[in-house]
Design a protein around this motif. Structure first.
Motif, short mmCIF file in Angstrom:
data_model
loop_
_atom_site.label_atom_id
_atom_site.label_comp_id
_atom_site.label_asym_id
_atom_site.label_seq_id
_atom_site.Cartn_x
_atom_site.Cartn_y
_atom_site.Cartn_z
N LEU A 260 89.14 28.70 66.95
CA LEU A 260 89.98 27.85 67.81
C LEU A 260 90.25 26.52 67.11
O LEU A 260 90.01 26.38 66.41
N VAL A 261 91.75 26.20 67.33
CA VAL A 261 92.41 25.17 66.90
C VAL A 261 93.25 24.60 67.93
O VAL A 261 93.54 24.37 69.23
N LEU B 16 101.90 24.96 55.36
CA LEU B 16 101.23 24.79 55.22
C LEU B 16 101.58 22.79 55.59
O LEU B 16 102.32 22.61 56.22
N ASP B 17 99.97 22.25 56.45
CA ASP B 17 99.82 21.47 56.84
C ASP B 17 100.56 20.47 56.24
O ASP B 17 100.29 20.61 54.99
N THR B 18 100.91 19.59 56.07
CA THR B 18 101.75 18.50 55.67
C THR B 18 100.25 17.14 54.37
O THR B 18 100.87 16.94 53.45
N CYS C 15 91.88 23.92 58.43
CA CYS C 15 92.99 24.52 59.15
C CYS C 15 93.94 24.35 58.12
O CYS C 15 94.74 22.91 58.64
N ILE C 16 94.93 25.26 58.16
CA ILE C 16 95.99 24.55 57.03
C ILE C 16 97.53 25.05 56.86
O ILE C 16 98.50 25.20 56.79
N VAL D 178 97.83 21.47 65.44
CA VAL D 178 98.28 20.41 65.23
C VAL D 178 96.71 19.85 64.39
O VAL D 178 95.63 19.97 65.21
N SER D 179 96.51 18.55 63.58
CA SER D 179 95.06 18.45 62.78
C SER D 179 94.92 17.37 63.99
O SER D 179 96.04 16.72 64.98
N ASP D 180 94.06 16.87 63.84
CA ASP D 180 93.54 15.68 64.86
C ASP D 180 93.85 14.87 65.10
O ASP D 180 93.97 14.05 65.64
N LEU D 181 94.58 14.05 63.77
CA LEU D 181 95.42 12.83 63.63
C LEU D 181 97.10 13.47 64.16
O LEU D 181 96.98 11.67 64.92
#
Length: 921
Positions: A169-170, A447-449, A398-399, A180-183
């Protein structure tokens, strides 16, 4: 020097001077000192948080450079995957096209073109702030070197089994179509509803009532959960409920996650669409049913009646159908936290997708140990708890992101879906002996920033090559950052640094607070309370300020209120203050770890401080240029005032050095401010005038005063330079030659160290006595409303032998600075005239009042002033007694009112005491 201080006339000139001569580059000499800039987004513009943080980093860098350290402040920008892609996609939308019309390669080329043309805004703004970064080493997270480092890390982690691909889950943005990231998720309270829905028991005998705020997700329910100790439902555990609208039977399970006091105590479990439900589902091995498409429309896993509907449209249909079937028990208004994407503003959907992950468990252990053993120190130390809490609960990272702009994942798939990971396709083919006939397709994700940012401390220095820069500056000295990215960036840099460099990426982490507005509120565009640092530096008219604050609002209806508040707060717009005043404000507010409440009044005050320093420098230059400052020999005679200011300077130098080493820029700024304004400008410059202007002064005494003036000012400028680089450079260039100091720039000079031989306790005691004497006279003038220029006769009694000696040494200064007519001793037994008095130790200062004031007129004036203040006191007390005001006003506003009321009450007491004294005369 020009008569008036004009920051714009000097700032750009001096920055160009420093940069053109490569003064920001490491010297190659001394102990290495390195700070890595937290790379701002290439799409970004300077905001108050940047300006605050950059002030801290630049002050530290300039300080250590002047201390003789081999100093590097490493600059660079982040490619900001989602933000940058959105900028270019908006451009395409304006042309009536999408990225899919261009294709991946052409779209990426378009982004690079935009970056070349418009991506340097924030680096230009950093120059405006005086940032002394080494621009010759500027990096970009998508440049060739950093991209190679990213691929190297990915491949090595994959080969060790620390990177894998899996379904979990993301946070999913249904507008951007990416995880997307939590931030990048902003949760805020919104008004919604709580629906109570009947789930019939499959075995018969009634139903369970389930409470939910998201009825559309019930189509993916795979269980109903109750607390194992809830007596209401214990007998139902292990039975089944019929999922409304689908006819599926789902189990009734027991799990301690359920709060029996919330809602009905029955919770629907949708493991594919809720993070908490996912964890419950894993514990109970529940199936995961995804009911949404990437656009958050209902997919084919749901009943046909709802397929293709948007999730919120589906909600309306589902509520209607439940009501029609008699399964909707109740609908209640409900406040709930709604997560939205910070870029798209769409409601984020937890979604089950295939993504790439980093196994963080094996990396977290060494990162925890590095802080526990003291290899890394957090400042303030309390942030260690936050760091440990997150790492002890860390989940796999998660990248992968489903966009085009970024580091494309170095993985390839053959026709059967088998995955191959390598630094490039040629390496993959060679390693796995794949023939040219085998078709490979690279993974479409990037990749995630934060993945590339995690490598920043060593990738920017040339890793994986063992460069001289890497050997010199890694580990870096300190990381300066906000607390909000301890998880996303700080912890990950520590994990990656330990993994790939075998050492921590930095020795210390200085955590600063957030910049808030004058009422203590977080600055945000939606609130319309954002300040642009460049507007404070350059000034902005009111209409332009209003336009800035009301443009692009998520809630346009807020515009009238924001405009009204802005016009009230800044009726004349914002005046230009210059960079130095803004930097000094940030430094003065930089208490460790606390959020700072930004008040434009403070900037005004420090703009005045710049003026004070400028005018002091003009006085020094007017009295020393073309004159003997002791550089060519000749007798030097130092007065008590000269010795005093030199002694006070040494104490200030000690205080400032201690403050910087403890990351207390607020204490550094305060020590410099007090010395500059109170001691150097208000006292020493005045004390130097009698020596310089009196024909009776010896040449040796005048030479001593001139030398003290230029040397004290030159040292002060070096002391102040890390905080105010521009004004100090401008003045230093004129003062340094007079002080016998050679060099091309103040920033290359040594930082002051205290000289104990210049501490003269006797001189300090003498001048402190003089100050108390003059302050006593000035207080009497103020209290009795005597004109500042009116010469006063002074009588002294009960003085000691030390007082008599000091009077003879300081008589000329006292008469000149106090505007005194005479100073005479009064016999202890002689009658005391009607006089106002003050004390200096045990010595009485008496100023006879005969002929100085009109008692009747003065009492009348005081009565009028007291009456005026009492009215203000009544208004303030009434406001603070108003429950409605106390309930609605921000805490900072209430506190200001309380402080104002206390000040009024104190002023009234003092005026009444003064009135009493006059009446008793």
């Amino acid at each position: 020097m020009d008569k008036t201080y004009e920051p714009h006339a000097i700032e750009s000139r001096w920055y160009a001077f420093w940069e053109e001569r490569s003064y920001f580059a490491p010297s190659g000499q001394g102990t290495p000192y390195c700070i890595m800039i937290p790379p701002p987004n290439v799409t970004g513009t300077l905001h108050m948080g940047h300006a605050f943080q950059d002030t801290i980093m630049d002050a530290l860098t300039r300080y250590h450079r002047m201390k003789g350290h081999d100093s590097l402040w490493q600059p660079g920008t982040d490619h900001a995957g989602i933000a940058t892609q959105m900028v270019v996609e908006r451009q395409l939308a304006g042309e009536g096209r999408t990225r899919h019309d261009l294709g991946r390669d052409a779209f990426i080329e378009r982004v690079w073109t935009w970056k070349a043309e418009s991506g340097g805004t924030i680096t230009r703004q950093l120059r405006r702030m005086g940032a002394s970064v080494d621009w010759t080493r500027e990096r970009f997270t998508m440049d060739d070197g950093l991209s190679a480092a990213v691929r190297e890390v990915f491949v090595r982690l994959y080969e060790e089994g620390l990177i894998y691909r899996g379904q979990r889950l993301v946070n999913w943005d249904p507008v951007l179509h990416t995880a997307v990231s939590d931030l990048e998720v902003v949760s805020a309270e919104e008004s919604g509803f709580m629906w109570h829905i009947r789930y019939p028991l499959a075995e018969g005998g009634g139903d369970l009532i389930v409470a939910t705020t998201r009825p559309e997700t019930m189509l993916g329910d795979t269980a109903v959960a109750v607390h194992p100790d809830d007596e209401r439902y214990k007998h139902l555990i292990g039975l089944h409920a019929v999922l409304p609208l689908t006819g599926r039977n789902i189990p009734i399970i027991a799990d301690e996650y359920v709060d029996p006091t919330f809602g009905t105590g029955c919770v629907k479990i949708t493991p594919a669409h809720d993070f908490n439900d996912y964890a419950v589902g894993q514990r109970h091995r529940l199936p995961l049913i995804n009911i949404f498409t990437p656009s958050a429309r209902i997919n084919d896993n749901a009943p046909e009646a709802y397929r293709g509907l948007d999730r919120f449209e589906a909600r309306r249909h589902i509520i209607g159908d439940l009501e029609e079937q008699g399964l909707l028990e109740e609908t209640r208004p409900h406040k709930l936290m709604v997560p939205r994407g910070d870029r798209s503003h769409a409601v984020i959907e937890p979604l089950l997708t295939d993504q790439w992950y980093v196994k963080t468990g094996p990396l977290a252990g060494p990162a925890i140990a590095a802080v526990k053993t003291g290899k890394i120190k957090f400042i303030p130390e309390n942030w260690e708890k936050t760091y440990f809490d997150w790492l002890n609960r860390i989940e796999d990272w998660c990248i992968s992101r489903q966009i085009w702009w970024g580091h494309r994942i170095p993985a390839w798939y053959d026709a059967e879906g088998k995955v191959y990971v390598g630094r490039d396709e040629a390496e993959v083919r060679a390693k796995h002996r794949l023939s040219p006939e085998v078709t490979l397709e690279q993974d479409a994700d990037v990749l995630d920033t934060w993945f590339s940012s995690a490598l920043w401390p060593f990738s920017t220095l040339g890793w994986p090559e063992n460069t001289e820069a890497l050997k010199t500056f890694y580990p870096t000295s300190v990381l300066v950052t906000g607390f909000d990215i301890i998880f996303f960036w700080v912890a990950r840099m520590i994990m990656m640094g330990l993994k790939f460099m075998g050492d921590v990426p930095f020795r210390e982490v200085y955590i600063h607070g957030l910049v808030r507005d004058q009422d203590g509120n977080k600055m945000s565009k939606s609130k319309g309370n954002v300040l642009d640092p460049l507007d404070i530096i350059d000034g902005v008219n009111l209409n332009d300020l209003v336009a800035k604050r009301t443009s692009g609002l998520m809630q346009p209806q807020m515009a009238p209120k924001i405009e009204k508040d802005t016009r009230k707060q800044f009726p004349a717009g914002i005046h230009a203050h210059g960079t130095d005043a803004l930097r000094f404000t940030f430094a003065a507010l930089a208490t460790t770890g606390r959020d700072i409440v930004f008040d434009m009044g403070r900037v005004e005050g420090y703009r005045n401080f710049c003026n004070k320093l400028w005018n002091a420098a003009r006085y020094v230059l007017m009295n020393t240029e073309g004159k003997d400052t002791g550089l060519n020999g000749g007798a030097i005679e130092l007065s008590q005032a000269d010795r005093w200011i030199l002694a006070r300077l040494q104490r200030t130098i000690d205080e400032v050095n201690a403050a910087v080493q403890g990351y207390r820029l607020d204490q550094m700024a305060q020590a410099i401010y007090e010395f500059t304004w109170n001691e150097f400008c208000d006292w020493y410059l005045e004390l130097s005038k009698p020596v310089l202007t009196d024909p009776a002064s010896s040449e040796a005494a005048q030479r001593g005063a001139r030398r003290t003036l230029v040397r004290t000012l030159e040292t002060l400028l070096r002391l102040l330079h890390p905080l105010m680089p521009f004004i100090t450079e401008e003045i230093w260039q004129r003062v340094a030659p007079l002080a016998g100091v050679a060099g091309d720039s103040i920033m290359l000079q040594s930082y002051p160290e205290a000289d104990r031989t210049l501490v003269d306790d006797a001189a300090v005691a003498d001048i402190e006595w003089l100050q108390q004497f003059l302050l006593g006279v000035r207080r009497i003038r103020a209290e009795m409303n005597i004109a500042p220029g009116k010469p006063l006769p002074v009588l002294l009694r009960h003085g000691s032998s030390d007082d008599r000696q000091r009077l003879e040494r300081q008589r000329r200064a006292l008469i000149t600075l106090g505007r005194l007519e005479t100073i005479d001793w009064l016999d202890d037994h002689a009658p005391v005239p009607e006089a106002a008095t003050a004390l200096v130790g045990g010595m009485n200062i008496l100023i006879p009042m005969a002929g100085l004031i009109d008692k009747t007129a003065e009492i009348a004036r005081l009565d009028k002033e007291i009456a005026k203040l009492r009215k203000e006191e009544e208004r303030g007390a009434a406001k603070l007694g108003n429950a409605d005001f106390l309930g609605r006003a921000p805490a900072t506003v209430v506190e200001k009112e309380r402080t104002r009321l206390a000040e009024l009450q104190t002023a009234i007491v003092k005026l009444e005491e003064q009135r009493t004294r006059i009446r008793q005369m």
